[in-house]
Scaffold this active site. Structure first.
Site, PDB file in Angstrom:
ATOM      1  N   ARG A   1     102.544  27.109  42.071  1.00  0.00           N
ATOM      2  CA  ARG A   1     101.099  27.323  42.183  1.00  0.00           C
ATOM      3  C   ARG A   1     100.434  27.156  40.825  1.00  0.00           C
ATOM      4  O   ARG A   1     101.071  27.262  39.785  1.00  0.00           O
ATOM      5  CB  ARG A   1     100.786  28.697  42.772  1.00  0.00           C
ATOM      6  CG  ARG A   1     101.217  29.894  41.932  1.00  0.00           C
ATOM      7  CD  ARG A   1     100.102  30.379  41.022  1.00  0.00           C
ATOM      8  NE  ARG A   1     100.374  31.696  40.465  1.00  0.00           N
ATOM      9  CZ  ARG A   1     100.157  32.019  39.204  1.00  0.00           C
ATOM     10  NH1 ARG A   1      99.698  31.142  38.339  1.00  0.00           N
ATOM     11  NH2 ARG A   1     100.399  33.249  38.769  1.00  0.00           N
TER      12      ARG A   1
ATOM     13  N   GLU B   1      92.089  36.349  42.714  1.00  0.00           N
ATOM     14  CA  GLU B   1      92.026  36.732  41.292  1.00  0.00           C
ATOM     15  C   GLU B   1      91.324  35.648  40.479  1.00  0.00           C
ATOM     16  O   GLU B   1      90.530  35.925  39.596  1.00  0.00           O
ATOM     17  CB  GLU B   1      93.439  36.967  40.745  1.00  0.00           C
ATOM     18  CG  GLU B   1      93.433  37.352  39.278  1.00  0.00           C
ATOM     19  CD  GLU B   1      94.837  37.634  38.740  1.00  0.00           C
ATOM     20  OE1 GLU B   1      95.109  37.214  37.605  1.00  0.00           O
ATOM     21  OE2 GLU B   1      95.637  38.252  39.441  1.00  0.00           O
TER      22      GLU B   1
ATOM     23  N   ARG C   1      93.306  29.335  43.594  1.00  0.00           N
ATOM     24  CA  ARG C   1      94.763  29.345  43.459  1.00  0.00           C
ATOM     25  C   ARG C   1      95.261  28.241  44.381  1.00  0.00           C
ATOM     26  O   ARG C   1      95.053  28.308  45.595  1.00  0.00           O
ATOM     27  CB  ARG C   1      95.355  30.696  43.900  1.00  0.00           C
ATOM     28  CG  ARG C   1      95.258  31.786  42.844  1.00  0.00           C
ATOM     29  CD  ARG C   1      96.399  31.650  41.819  1.00  0.00           C
ATOM     30  NE  ARG C   1      96.187  32.510  40.659  1.00  0.00           N
ATOM     31  CZ  ARG C   1      96.713  33.720  40.515  1.00  0.00           C
ATOM     32  NH1 ARG C   1      97.448  34.229  41.481  1.00  0.00           N
ATOM     33  NH2 ARG C   1      96.501  34.399  39.418  1.00  0.00           N
TER      34      ARG C   1
ATOM     35  N   CYS D   1      93.060  35.987  33.859  1.00  0.00           N
ATOM     36  CA  CYS D   1      94.112  36.742  33.169  1.00  0.00           C
ATOM     37  C   CYS D   1      94.763  35.878  32.091  1.00  0.00           C
ATOM     38  O   CYS D   1      95.129  34.731  32.363  1.00  0.00           O
ATOM     39  CB  CYS D   1      95.166  37.190  34.177  1.00  0.00           C
ATOM     40  SG  CYS D   1      96.482  38.168  33.419  1.00  0.00           S
TER      41      CYS D   1
ATOM     42  N   THR E   1      97.604  35.788  30.960  1.00  0.00           N
ATOM     43  CA  THR E   1      98.987  35.364  31.234  1.00  0.00           C
ATOM     44  C   THR E   1      99.020  34.031  31.980  1.00  0.00           C
ATOM     45  O   THR E   1     100.062  33.386  32.058  1.00  0.00           O
ATOM     46  CB  THR E   1      99.740  36.417  32.085  1.00  0.00           C
ATOM     47  OG1 THR E   1      99.121  36.513  33.361  1.00  0.00           O
ATOM     48  CG2 THR E   1      99.749  37.769  31.406  1.00  0.00           C
TER      49      THR E   1
ATOM     50  N   ARG F   1     102.860  28.425  37.834  1.00  0.00           N
ATOM     51  CA  ARG F   1     103.962  29.359  38.096  1.00  0.00           C
ATOM     52  C   ARG F   1     104.839  28.743  39.182  1.00  0.00           C
ATOM     53  O   ARG F   1     104.423  28.591  40.329  1.00  0.00           O
ATOM     54  CB  ARG F   1     103.440  30.725  38.545  1.00  0.00           C
ATOM     55  CG  ARG F   1     104.572  31.722  38.787  1.00  0.00           C
ATOM     56  CD  ARG F   1     104.057  33.150  39.046  1.00  0.00           C
ATOM     57  NE  ARG F   1     105.182  34.071  39.109  1.00  0.00           N
ATOM     58  CZ  ARG F   1     105.767  34.471  40.249  1.00  0.00           C
ATOM     59  NH1 ARG F   1     105.317  34.038  41.411  1.00  0.00           N
ATOM     60  NH2 ARG F   1     106.800  35.298  40.206  1.00  0.00           N
TER      61      ARG F   1
ATOM     62  N   ARG G   1     111.225  39.198  38.964  1.00  0.00           N
ATOM     63  CA  ARG G   1     110.416  40.218  39.639  1.00  0.00           C
ATOM     64  C   ARG G   1     111.112  40.657  40.922  1.00  0.00           C
ATOM     65  O   ARG G   1     112.026  39.990  41.399  1.00  0.00           O
ATOM     66  CB  ARG G   1     109.037  39.654  40.026  1.00  0.00           C
ATOM     67  CG  ARG G   1     108.145  39.269  38.860  1.00  0.00           C
ATOM     68  CD  ARG G   1     106.880  38.626  39.390  1.00  0.00           C
ATOM     69  NE  ARG G   1     105.868  38.437  38.359  1.00  0.00           N
ATOM     70  CZ  ARG G   1     104.660  37.918  38.591  1.00  0.00           C
ATOM     71  NH1 ARG G   1     104.327  37.554  39.800  1.00  0.00           N
ATOM     72  NH2 ARG G   1     103.779  37.770  37.623  1.00  0.00           N
TER      73      ARG G   1
ATOM     74  N   GLU H   1     105.172  41.056  41.464  1.00  0.00           N
ATOM     75  CA  GLU H   1     104.970  42.021  40.388  1.00  0.00           C
ATOM     76  C   GLU H   1     104.881  43.447  40.923  1.00  0.00           C
ATOM     77  O   GLU H   1     104.340  43.682  41.993  1.00  0.00           O
ATOM     78  CB  GLU H   1     103.677  41.672  39.651  1.00  0.00           C
ATOM     79  CG  GLU H   1     103.733  42.016  38.189  1.00  0.00           C
ATOM     80  CD  GLU H   1     102.553  41.417  37.410  1.00  0.00           C
ATOM     81  OE1 GLU H   1     102.582  41.543  36.192  1.00  0.00           O
ATOM     82  OE2 GLU H   1     101.644  40.835  38.028  1.00  0.00           O
TER      83      GLU H   1
END
Length: 375
Positions: free
Chosen positions: A145, A244, A248, A290, A292, A299, A328, A333
């Site tokens: 993603r 978020e 995405r 974010c 990260t 990812r 994870r 998470e």
């Protein structure tokens, strides 16, 4: 003369108020910071928000949306168990609050320094990845993603309800133009029929209102306005709108055929970008809510069964660290591994190309499977 002086004075006062942090916000910052310092938090926020940095940033605001340090750090102030603890309320926050963002970015992304520049986007040879688990013994499913922000809009905390709706309309019309394997349907969360909702839950596609980390960052306002889900007909391509991040973009399927999954994602990103300009920074790459997820924003992950390695968590972590992988729990998470099934993904997203980020995961998973077989 007096009138001119008064006008100048009045304009200066307005400017001053425009760049001043509200007393209540300052009080909340001071109180939250004191609690963070006294806590046993292991977050990157606590590690890098020294008194000096705090004092330097507490009176700053971003030029366009007037975001404060509190907007940046309130999730980490409220949740001392955060891993990172900060979000960017708007794109300008990365510059205005650079004294805090830069060291956190460097720490998280494996040494991406404030003098470094993220390389140009490069998906590489999309045919070079194969199946990481051709015999289907270890990898349950694979997913790649990326996150994207739409140019001209701030991130969640600064968005108005009208902007949420406007963005959803743009995304919906853009995605409805996709063809071939990517062809599918957009489902707005507002007014969603119960049967559709249940089907999306059964498919594990439906995202919920943000967790307490996102709630504290003001990322869930006007829910479910402007939120939606798109998936293609065979349910291997998915887009989340205004979860978020603005977008995405997700490609996934059962088994370990990373090559097929990666090719689908690259095709989709290129098609969407032709119609929707993405927010990009010369130094940080693609901008996201974010820190990260900056840079490639990629990812690449697998759900993998490694029962022997699971019984030696230290060894699993050691191999994962060698390939810059993040381990994870089964459901992502802040969750535990269920039945020896882990969610393992590339950790680095900055300072390398999209192709290199996915290759780290490919090489690491190949090595983990080799190791599991040998135990």
């Amino acid at each position: 003369m007096f009138a001119l002086w008064y006008l100048t004075f009045a304009v200066d006062e307005i400017r001053k108020q425009d760049t001043m942090v509200d007393a209540a916000v300052l009080a909340k910052l001071e109180e939250g910071y004191a609690k963070l310092v006294a806590s046993d938090s292991k977050s990157l926020l606590k590690k890098y928000l020294t008194k000096e940095v705090f004092d330097n940033l507490k009176n700053k605001v971003t030029p366009t949306f007037k975001s404060t340090l509190l907007d940046v750090i309130q999730s980490g102030l409220e949740n001392h168990d955060s891993g990172v603890g900060i979000y960017a309320p708007d794109a300008e926050a990365y510059t205005v609050f650079a004294d805090l963002f830069d060291p956190i970015i460097e720490d998280y992304h494996g040494g991406f320094k404030k003098t470094d520049k993220h390389p140009a986007s490069d998906f590489g040879d999309v045919n070079s990845f194969g199946n990481v688990d051709p015999t289907n013994e270890y990898v349950i499913s694979t997913r790649v993603r990326c996150g994207r922000s739409m140019q001209g809009y701030p991130f969640n905390p600064c968005l108005t309800e009208a902007q949420y709706k406007e963005m959803e309309a743009k995304v919906s019309s853009t995605l409805s133009g996709l063809e071939g394997e990517l062809k599918g349907k957009f489902y707005p969360l507002t007014g969603m029929e119960k049967a559709v909702q249940q089907q999306l839950i059964d498919d594990h596609f439906l995202f919920k209102e943000g967790d307490r980390f996102l709630q504290a960052a003001n990322a869930c306002r006007y829910w479910p306005s402007g939120r939606g889900i798109y998936h293609n007909d065979n349910k291997r391509f998915l887009v989340w709108c205004n979860e978020e991040d603005h977008l995405r973009i997700i490609s996934m399927q059962q088994g370990g055929d990373l090559g097929e999954i990666y090719r689908r994602l690259v095709t989709a990103v290129n098609e969407i970008e032709k119609r929707v300009p993405f927010s990009h920074d010369d130094r940080l790459g693609f901008l996201t809510f974010c820190p990260t997820n900056l840079g490639t924003t990629i990812r690449a992950s697998v759900h993998i069964k490694v029962p022997k390695l699971a019984s030696n968590k230290a060894k699993l972590e050691e191999v994962a660290a060698k390939y810059n992988l993040q381990v994870r729990g089964t459901r992502g998470e802040h969750t535990e591994a269920e039945g020896g099934v882990y969610d393992i993904s590339n950790k680095r997203r900055m300072g390398l190309t999209e192709f290199q980020a996915v290759k780290e995961m490919y090489d690491g998973i190949t090595e983990l499977i080799k190791l599991e077989k040998s135990l």
